[in-house]
Write an enzyme that holds these catalytic residues in place. Structure first.
Site, PDB file in Angstrom:
ATOM      1  N   GLY A  13      15.597 -26.527  25.114  1.00 13.97           N
ATOM      2  CA  GLY A  13      15.368 -25.738  26.325  1.00 13.97           C
ATOM      3  C   GLY A  13      16.587 -25.456  27.188  1.00 13.97           C
ATOM      4  O   GLY A  13      16.457 -25.199  28.384  1.00 13.97           O
ATOM      5  N   ASN A  15      18.485 -22.795  27.179  1.00 16.07           N
ATOM      6  CA  ASN A  15      18.396 -21.421  27.702  1.00 16.07           C
ATOM      7  C   ASN A  15      17.362 -21.326  28.820  1.00 16.07           C
ATOM      8  O   ASN A  15      17.561 -20.606  29.797  1.00 16.07           O
ATOM      9  CB  ASN A  15      18.064 -20.439  26.573  1.00 16.07           C
ATOM     10  CG  ASN A  15      19.309 -19.978  25.838  1.00 16.07           C
ATOM     11  OD1 ASN A  15      20.109 -19.216  26.367  1.00 16.07           O
ATOM     12  ND2 ASN A  15      19.493 -20.477  24.624  1.00 16.07           N
ATOM     13  N   ILE A  94       7.684 -17.351  14.290  1.00 19.66           N
ATOM     14  CA  ILE A  94       7.556 -15.890  14.215  1.00 19.66           C
ATOM     15  C   ILE A  94       6.200 -15.487  14.785  1.00 19.66           C
ATOM     16  O   ILE A  94       5.182 -16.109  14.488  1.00 19.66           O
ATOM     17  CB  ILE A  94       7.706 -15.417  12.755  1.00 19.66           C
ATOM     18  CG1 ILE A  94       9.133 -15.697  12.285  1.00 19.66           C
ATOM     19  CG2 ILE A  94       7.364 -13.937  12.620  1.00 19.66           C
ATOM     20  CD1 ILE A  94       9.357 -15.474  10.808  1.00 19.66           C
ATOM     21  N   ASN A 109      13.641 -11.604  23.307  1.00 19.11           N
ATOM     22  CA  ASN A 109      14.166 -12.750  22.554  1.00 19.11           C
ATOM     23  C   ASN A 109      15.689 -12.793  22.651  1.00 19.11           C
ATOM     24  O   ASN A 109      16.339 -11.750  22.781  1.00 19.11           O
ATOM     25  CB  ASN A 109      13.768 -12.609  21.079  1.00 19.11           C
ATOM     26  CG  ASN A 109      14.225 -13.784  20.237  1.00 19.11           C
ATOM     27  OD1 ASN A 109      14.110 -14.948  20.649  1.00 19.11           O
ATOM     28  ND2 ASN A 109      14.762 -13.498  19.061  1.00 19.11           N
ATOM     29  N   HIS A 111      18.883 -13.979  20.318  1.00 22.82           N
ATOM     30  CA  HIS A 111      19.211 -14.313  18.930  1.00 22.82           C
ATOM     31  C   HIS A 111      20.697 -14.655  18.874  1.00 22.82           C
ATOM     32  O   HIS A 111      21.526 -13.849  19.306  1.00 22.82           O
ATOM     33  CB  HIS A 111      18.882 -13.119  18.039  1.00 22.82           C
ATOM     34  CG  HIS A 111      19.217 -13.330  16.599  1.00 22.82           C
ATOM     35  ND1 HIS A 111      18.534 -14.231  15.816  1.00 22.82           N
ATOM     36  CD2 HIS A 111      20.165 -12.775  15.798  1.00 22.82           C
ATOM     37  CE1 HIS A 111      19.045 -14.210  14.591  1.00 22.82           C
ATOM     38  NE2 HIS A 111      20.036 -13.344  14.552  1.00 22.82           N
ATOM     39  N   GLU A 176      25.354 -17.554  25.633  1.00 20.65           N
ATOM     40  CA  GLU A 176      23.894 -17.335  25.731  1.00 20.65           C
ATOM     41  C   GLU A 176      23.387 -17.602  27.155  1.00 20.65           C
ATOM     42  O   GLU A 176      22.627 -16.819  27.719  1.00 20.65           O
ATOM     43  CB  GLU A 176      23.139 -18.276  24.780  1.00 20.65           C
ATOM     44  CG  GLU A 176      23.259 -17.949  23.310  1.00 20.65           C
ATOM     45  CD  GLU A 176      22.292 -18.781  22.459  1.00 20.65           C
ATOM     46  OE1 GLU A 176      21.111 -18.895  22.816  1.00 20.65           O
ATOM     47  OE2 GLU A 176      22.727 -19.330  21.431  1.00 20.65           O
TER      48      GLU A 176
HETATM   49  C1  GAR Z   1      19.508 -21.040  20.885  1.00 25.41           C
HETATM   50  O1  GAR Z   1      20.749 -20.997  20.248  1.00 25.41           O
HETATM   51  C2  GAR Z   1      18.746 -19.757  20.634  1.00 25.41           C
HETATM   52  O2  GAR Z   1      19.535 -18.601  20.634  1.00 25.41           O
HETATM   53  C3  GAR Z   1      18.203 -20.030  19.262  1.00 25.41           C
HETATM   54  O3  GAR Z   1      17.799 -21.382  19.289  1.00 25.41           O
HETATM   55  C4  GAR Z   1      18.606 -22.099  20.227  1.00 25.41           C
HETATM   56  C5  GAR Z   1      17.694 -22.765  21.220  1.00 25.41           C
HETATM   57  O4  GAR Z   1      18.415 -23.603  22.076  1.00 25.41           O
HETATM   58  N1  GAR Z   1      17.115 -19.158  18.939  1.00 25.41           N
HETATM   59  C6  GAR Z   1      16.867 -18.727  17.700  1.00 25.41           C
HETATM   60  O5  GAR Z   1      17.559 -19.040  16.745  1.00 25.41           O
HETATM   61  C7  GAR Z   1      15.671 -17.824  17.568  1.00 25.41           C
HETATM   62  N2  GAR Z   1      15.535 -17.364  16.238  1.00 25.41           N
HETATM   63  P1  GAR Z   1      17.803 -24.059  23.473  1.00 25.41           P
HETATM   64  O6  GAR Z   1      16.437 -24.666  23.178  1.00 25.41           O
HETATM   65  O7  GAR Z   1      18.756 -25.097  23.965  1.00 25.41           O
HETATM   66  O8  GAR Z   1      17.703 -22.864  24.381  1.00 25.41           O
END
Ligand code: GAR
Length: 195
Positions: A13, A15, A94, A109, A111, A176
């Site tokens: 979490g 992001n 998905i 989303n 990516h 990100e």
């Molecule tokens: C992030 O790098 C996000 O971009 C990626 O998972 C990670 C989650 O980190 N998402 C994907 O790959 C979606 N296909 P977080 O839980 O620390 O935000």
């Protein structure tokens, strides 16, 4: 009117935390509010963080469930929160047309790659294994394909000198955390226009 958002997570979490920080005291303050933090994984670290910060959290475990069955339960659950947008932040499942059609052009989303170059899971591993000197983070609307929806924006990540997968991921995540809220601001403020 502030947009009501439901943030979907599956794990750490980070992001989500960056978005909540921006809602509380940053660039998203005037444009949205977090109505719900939702997860498909009861163990998601991010759920605990959101709860501690006083946000409404919800979880429907997805394990062992068929995609459509799970999505129908999520659509039903979301009704009482009436979110304007669903913001996927590390949601590792998905989505089927059951939810995508219900929230058409309202699911966003992030990516961790250029969606023209790499789709699906394991983007940082792919970036590292291919020894890229630069990658891009993509923020996009979700359509019925995997990482194929209309792009809201892309942001470069300089990877020169990054020697480990950890370093690649660390540099990517720093971008990100900044960029996702900027892209969300563009959508919620009406600055982003569909072609
Ligand atoms: C992030 O790098 C996000 O971009 C990626 O998972 C990670 C989650 O980190 N998402 C994907 O790959 C979606 N296909 P977080 O839980 O620390 O935000």
């Amino acid at each position: 009117m502030k947009k009501r958002i439901a943030i979907f997570i599956s794990g750490r979490g980070s992001n989500m935390v960056a978005i909540l920080d921006n809602i509380e005291r940053g660039k998203l303050k005037e444009v949205c509010e977090a109505a719900l933090i939702f997860s498909n994984n009861p163990e998601a670290k991010g759920l605990e963080i959101a709860r501690e910060r006083g946000y409404k959290t919800g979880c429907i475990p997805s394990k062992g469930k068929q995609r459509e069955e799970f999505d129908r339960q999520v659509v039903e659950y979301l009704k009482s929160f009436s979110p304007d947008y669903i913001v996927l932040a590390g949601f590792m499942r998905i989505l089927s047309p059951v939810i995508i059609r219900e929230y058409s052009n309202r699911i966003i989303n992030i990516h961790p790659a250029d969606t023209d170059q790499f789709q699906g899971v394991g983007a940082y591993e792919w970036t590292f294994n291919n020894k890229l000197e630069e990658t891009k983070i993509t923020v996009h609307f979700v359509d019925e394909g995997v990482d194929t929806g209309p792009v809201i924006g892309k942001r470069k990540v300089d990877l020169r000198g990054a020697k480990t997968l950890h370093e690649v991921e660390e540099r990517g995540l720093a971008v990100e955390h900044d960029f996702y809220s900027e892209a969300l601001y563009d959508v919620f403020s009406g600055r982003y226009k569909f072609n």
